[in-house]
Design an enzyme around this catalytic site. Structure first.
Site, short mmCIF file in Angstrom:
data_model
loop_
_atom_site.label_atom_id
_atom_site.label_comp_id
_atom_site.label_asym_id
_atom_site.label_seq_id
_atom_site.Cartn_x
_atom_site.Cartn_y
_atom_site.Cartn_z
N ASN A 94 -10.64 0.67 7.39
CA ASN A 94 -12.01 0.60 7.88
C ASN A 94 -12.13 0.39 9.39
O ASN A 94 -13.24 0.33 9.91
CB ASN A 94 -12.80 -0.49 7.13
CG ASN A 94 -12.20 -1.86 7.27
OD1 ASN A 94 -11.09 -2.03 7.77
ND2 ASN A 94 -12.93 -2.86 6.82
N ASN A 120 -13.99 4.99 4.16
CA ASN A 120 -14.10 3.99 5.22
C ASN A 120 -13.38 4.37 6.51
O ASN A 120 -13.84 4.05 7.60
CB ASN A 120 -13.60 2.63 4.74
CG ASN A 120 -14.51 2.04 3.68
OD1 ASN A 120 -15.70 2.33 3.63
ND2 ASN A 120 -13.95 1.20 2.83
N PHE A 139 -5.84 -1.20 9.27
CA PHE A 139 -6.44 -1.02 7.96
C PHE A 139 -7.50 0.07 8.08
O PHE A 139 -8.02 0.36 9.14
CB PHE A 139 -6.98 -2.31 7.33
CG PHE A 139 -5.88 -3.23 6.90
CD1 PHE A 139 -5.27 -3.07 5.67
CD2 PHE A 139 -5.42 -4.23 7.75
CE1 PHE A 139 -4.23 -3.90 5.28
CE2 PHE A 139 -4.38 -5.06 7.37
CZ PHE A 139 -3.79 -4.89 6.13
N HIS A 197 -4.74 6.08 -1.26
CA HIS A 197 -5.40 5.98 0.04
C HIS A 197 -4.42 6.20 1.19
O HIS A 197 -4.83 6.41 2.32
CB HIS A 197 -6.05 4.60 0.16
CG HIS A 197 -7.45 4.60 0.68
ND1 HIS A 197 -8.27 5.70 0.76
CD2 HIS A 197 -8.20 3.56 1.16
CE1 HIS A 197 -9.44 5.35 1.25
NE2 HIS A 197 -9.42 4.07 1.51
N TYR A 239 0.81 -1.22 0.00
CA TYR A 239 0.00 0.00 0.00
C TYR A 239 0.84 1.28 0.00
O TYR A 239 0.30 2.38 -0.06
CB TYR A 239 -0.95 0.01 1.20
CG TYR A 239 -1.93 -1.13 1.17
CD1 TYR A 239 -2.97 -1.15 0.24
CD2 TYR A 239 -1.81 -2.20 2.04
CE1 TYR A 239 -3.86 -2.21 0.19
CE2 TYR A 239 -2.70 -3.26 2.00
CZ TYR A 239 -3.72 -3.25 1.07
OH TYR A 239 -4.61 -4.30 1.02
#
Length: 186
Positions: free
Chosen positions: A66, A112, A64, A19, A14
């Site tokens: 969310n 999220n 993460f 994001h 990531y």
């Protein structure tokens, strides 16, 4: 004391994704202001130091996107930090690439990370929104936010993050002046 949280997803795959722009800014703040690693566990990584005269904790939730609210609530409660001293740095699809806005509260726009935070601590906290642009179709959003920036976008984002870091103390003191300085510096 201020709590400055950059949103992102942990893990090498990531790194440098749209994001994770919140994590990128936290990394730059750590370097610029010589923050030291303070604590790391399964749900968060915390750094401590000063931005100007302001004592700050920087946090990267490791849960993460969310589940970001879990780590933030834990730190707010443990250090008895009021929500008006919380700054959440996150990507925003509704802003052009590298456009910056700051606001208190508001909706989560389907983000999220913000949804998790709003559910756990409520909505009235400072949000530093960093534009990543929109892929054009709602169906493409999930894949788009987890994609890496294009080469020309990397330069634009990197330059903007460096400018934000340069003037970050103003974000904690006078958001209008902060936004003016960001706009003036190209």
């Amino acid at each position: 004391m201020f709590l400055i949280c950059g949103l992102g997803n942990p893990g090498i795959k990531y790194v440098n994704t749209r994001h994770n722009v919140g994590f990128q800014l936290i990394d730059k703040l750590i370097i610029k202001y010589n923050f030291e690693s303070y604590k790391k566990d399964k749900i968060k990584e915390i750094f401590k130091g000063y931005i100007g005269k302001h004592k700050c904790l920087l946090i990267k939730p490791l849960t993460f996107m969310n589940l970001s609210g879990i780590a933030i609530k834990e730190v707010l409660d443990f250090y008895k930090i009021k929500k008006n001293y919380l700054y959440v740095i996150h990507d925003d699809l509704d802003l052009k690439t590298a456009k910056i806005k700051i606001k208190v509260g508001g909706g989560n726009g389907g983000h999220n990370g913000l949804e998790s935070i709003d559910e756990i601590i409520g909505k009235n906290y400072n949000r530093l929104r960093i534009g990543i642009d929109h892929p054009g179709s709602k169906d493409l959003v999930s894949k788009y936010v987890l994609s890496k920036f294009l080469k020309n976008e990397i330069i634009i984002i990197e330059n903007k993050l460096l400018i934000i870091v340069e003037f970050f103390q103003l974000a904690l003191e006078d958001t209008n002046l902060f936004l003016t300085r960001i706009t003036e510096k190209k």
